[in-house]
Design a protein around this motif. Sequence first.
Motif, PDB file in Angstrom:
ATOM      1  N   LEU A 183      11.265 -39.812  -5.510  1.00  0.00           N
ATOM      2  CA  LEU A 183      10.343 -40.722  -4.823  1.00  0.00           C
ATOM      3  C   LEU A 183      11.056 -42.001  -4.383  1.00  0.00           C
ATOM      4  N   MET A 184      11.846 -42.592  -5.270  1.00  0.00           N
ATOM      5  CA  MET A 184      12.544 -43.831  -4.927  1.00  0.00           C
ATOM      6  C   MET A 184      13.607 -43.591  -3.863  1.00  0.00           C
ATOM      7  N   ARG A 185      14.318 -42.464  -3.938  1.00  0.00           N
ATOM      8  CA  ARG A 185      15.292 -42.129  -2.889  1.00  0.00           C
ATOM      9  C   ARG A 185      14.605 -42.030  -1.529  1.00  0.00           C
ATOM     10  N   THR A 186      13.442 -41.401  -1.512  1.00  0.00           N
ATOM     11  CA  THR A 186      12.690 -41.241  -0.267  1.00  0.00           C
ATOM     12  C   THR A 186      12.202 -42.594   0.244  1.00  0.00           C
ATOM     13  N   ALA A 187      11.766 -43.452  -0.670  1.00  0.00           N
ATOM     14  CA  ALA A 187      11.236 -44.755  -0.284  1.00  0.00           C
ATOM     15  C   ALA A 187      12.318 -45.675   0.296  1.00  0.00           C
ATOM     16  N   VAL A 188      13.538 -45.622  -0.243  1.00  0.00           N
ATOM     17  CA  VAL A 188      14.594 -46.537   0.219  1.00  0.00           C
ATOM     18  C   VAL A 188      15.471 -45.941   1.316  1.00  0.00           C
ATOM     19  N   ARG A 189      15.255 -44.686   1.673  1.00  0.00           N
ATOM     20  CA  ARG A 189      16.088 -44.052   2.704  1.00  0.00           C
ATOM     21  C   ARG A 189      16.143 -44.853   4.007  1.00  0.00           C
ATOM     22  N   PRO A 190      15.029 -45.408   4.513  1.00  0.00           N
ATOM     23  CA  PRO A 190      15.128 -46.189   5.759  1.00  0.00           C
ATOM     24  C   PRO A 190      16.041 -47.414   5.622  1.00  0.00           C
ATOM     25  N   ALA A 207      18.661 -47.584   3.397  1.00  0.00           N
ATOM     26  CA  ALA A 207      20.016 -47.094   3.150  1.00  0.00           C
ATOM     27  C   ALA A 207      20.634 -46.458   4.385  1.00  0.00           C
ATOM     28  N   GLU A 208      19.808 -45.884   5.245  1.00  0.00           N
ATOM     29  CA  GLU A 208      20.284 -45.201   6.449  1.00  0.00           C
ATOM     30  C   GLU A 208      19.468 -45.671   7.654  1.00  0.00           C
ATOM     31  N   PRO A 209      19.644 -46.931   8.079  1.00  0.00           N
ATOM     32  CA  PRO A 209      18.837 -47.430   9.197  1.00  0.00           C
ATOM     33  C   PRO A 209      19.181 -46.705  10.493  1.00  0.00           C
ATOM     34  N   PRO A 210      18.229 -46.662  11.427  1.00  0.00           N
ATOM     35  CA  PRO A 210      18.450 -45.953  12.691  1.00  0.00           C
ATOM     36  C   PRO A 210      19.245 -46.762  13.718  1.00  0.00           C
ATOM     37  N   PHE A 211      19.865 -47.846  13.271  1.00  0.00           N
ATOM     38  CA  PHE A 211      20.656 -48.696  14.160  1.00  0.00           C
ATOM     39  C   PHE A 211      21.850 -49.210  13.351  1.00  0.00           C
ATOM     40  N   PRO A 212      22.914 -49.655  13.996  1.00  0.00           N
ATOM     41  CA  PRO A 212      24.078 -50.174  13.259  1.00  0.00           C
ATOM     42  C   PRO A 212      23.763 -51.528  12.616  1.00  0.00           C
ATOM     43  N   LEU A 213      24.123 -51.680  11.349  1.00  0.00           N
ATOM     44  CA  LEU A 213      23.865 -52.930  10.659  1.00  0.00           C
ATOM     45  C   LEU A 213      24.673 -54.083  11.232  1.00  0.00           C
ATOM     46  N   GLU A 214      25.749 -53.770  11.939  1.00  0.00           N
ATOM     47  CA  GLU A 214      26.572 -54.808  12.563  1.00  0.00           C
ATOM     48  C   GLU A 214      25.768 -55.633  13.570  1.00  0.00           C
ATOM     49  N   ALA A 215      24.679 -55.091  14.077  1.00  0.00           N
ATOM     50  CA  ALA A 215      23.848 -55.804  15.033  1.00  0.00           C
ATOM     51  C   ALA A 215      23.287 -57.090  14.435  1.00  0.00           C
TER      52      ALA A 215
END
Length: 118
Positions: free
Chosen positions: A97-104, A106-114
Amino acid sequence: MSHPNLPGPTPAPDTFACAWCGLTAPDGAGRDHCPSCLHARHVLDRVAGGPSACRGRMAPIAIAVAGSGDWRLIHRCLGCDELTASPVRPDDNQLVLMRTAVRPLAEPPFPLEAFGAL
């Protein structure tokens, strides 16, 4: 020793075998997903309001929090892409459940460098 012509053990009527991880899980009382891996079977067509002809595997993709604070598990059907939401149960695997909740996060749909340019 088992005989090749005899059927294997069948699950009890109040249980189901998870199509994803193979766990024999309790059925009924609102349970519609495996408490171990959180995957489900597409058995209800939420749009048409009846049984689903798809019967595909439903993968947990997100957690949604209702206005009441209750967590809902969001599934996507791997066969037809329909989305469903079901309540999180007390016996669901808390780590998954926690892995599913934090997935967005941990793996955002855009580069964090932005964020560096802001």
